[in-house]
Design an enzyme around this catalytic site. Structure first.
Site, PDB file in Angstrom:
ATOM      1  N   HIS A  69       0.017   4.696   3.593  1.00  0.00           N
ATOM      2  CA  HIS A  69       0.091   4.321   2.181  1.00  0.00           C
ATOM      3  C   HIS A  69       1.522   4.251   1.667  1.00  0.00           C
ATOM      4  CE1 HIS A  69       0.460   8.658   1.958  1.00  0.00           C
ATOM      5  NE2 HIS A  69       0.984   8.492   0.752  1.00  0.00           N
ATOM      6  N   HIS A  85       5.629   3.616  -2.265  1.00  0.00           N
ATOM      7  CA  HIS A  85       4.445   4.480  -2.218  1.00  0.00           C
ATOM      8  C   HIS A  85       3.284   3.757  -2.902  1.00  0.00           C
ATOM      9  CE1 HIS A  85       1.835   7.921  -2.960  1.00  0.00           C
ATOM     10  NE2 HIS A  85       2.576   8.609  -2.100  1.00  0.00           N
TER      11      HIS A  85
END
Length: 166
Positions: A69, A85
């Site tokens: 992620h 992120h």
């Protein structure tokens, strides 16, 4: 001997293009105190409109988070490191909905796809998609980090202007 009197040229700001297409917003709008308060570093966030994260510059993949992620890129010319992120608390998905196309140590070119992600699956799991873009070592290397807000297109529009310390 004479070199110590040379004046340093003022460096022009480094422009970092958007790694995602969407709406750029101040970090203060990220629903996570660590990002919103700048504890992770200075930067901007983007509400993605499509599920593709691309390299905003030529660089080296410093780290790919195990759950895919997030990724860190380093700009070889400046030494600046950036964290991208995707989503908030999305580590809880354990990689579900994310496909990483790079590994730690890879050399990447601007525009290269780093991570693809399933926006609907992430939303349906109850996670915000807002994506912080952080200059993780700005305190060491930058004198100023400014974000640009509004609609941005991946690889085209500037989202960060970074001035290096003299």
């Amino acid at each position: 001997m004479f070199g110590k009197w040379k004046k340093k040229k003022a460096a022009s700001p480094i422009e970092i293009k958007a790694p995602l297409t969407g709406k750029a917003v101040p970090l203060s709008e990220v629903p996570d105190e660590a990002f919103a308060a700048g504890h992770m570093g200075q930067g901007i966030a983007i509400e993605p409109a499509e599920g593709r994260l691309v390299a905003p510059f030529d660089g080296t993949v410093a780290h790919v988070i195990k759950s895919k992620h997030a990724v860190m890129l380093e700009d070889a010319q400046t030494g600046l490191q950036y964290l991208f992120h995707i989503g908030i608390n999305t580590v809880g998905l354990k990689g579900e909905g994310y496909t990483s196309h790079v590994n730690t140590g890879d050399q990447v070119k601007a525009g290269q796809v780093l991570i693809e992600f399933d926006m609907e699956a992430i939303r349906n799991a109850g996670y915000p998609l807002i994506t912080p873009i952080i200059v993780t070592n700005a305190d060491e290397l930058a004198s100023k980090v400014e974000g640009q807000t509004g609609h941005v297109a991946a690889g085209q529009d500037v989202v960060l202007n970074v001035e290096l310390k003299a």
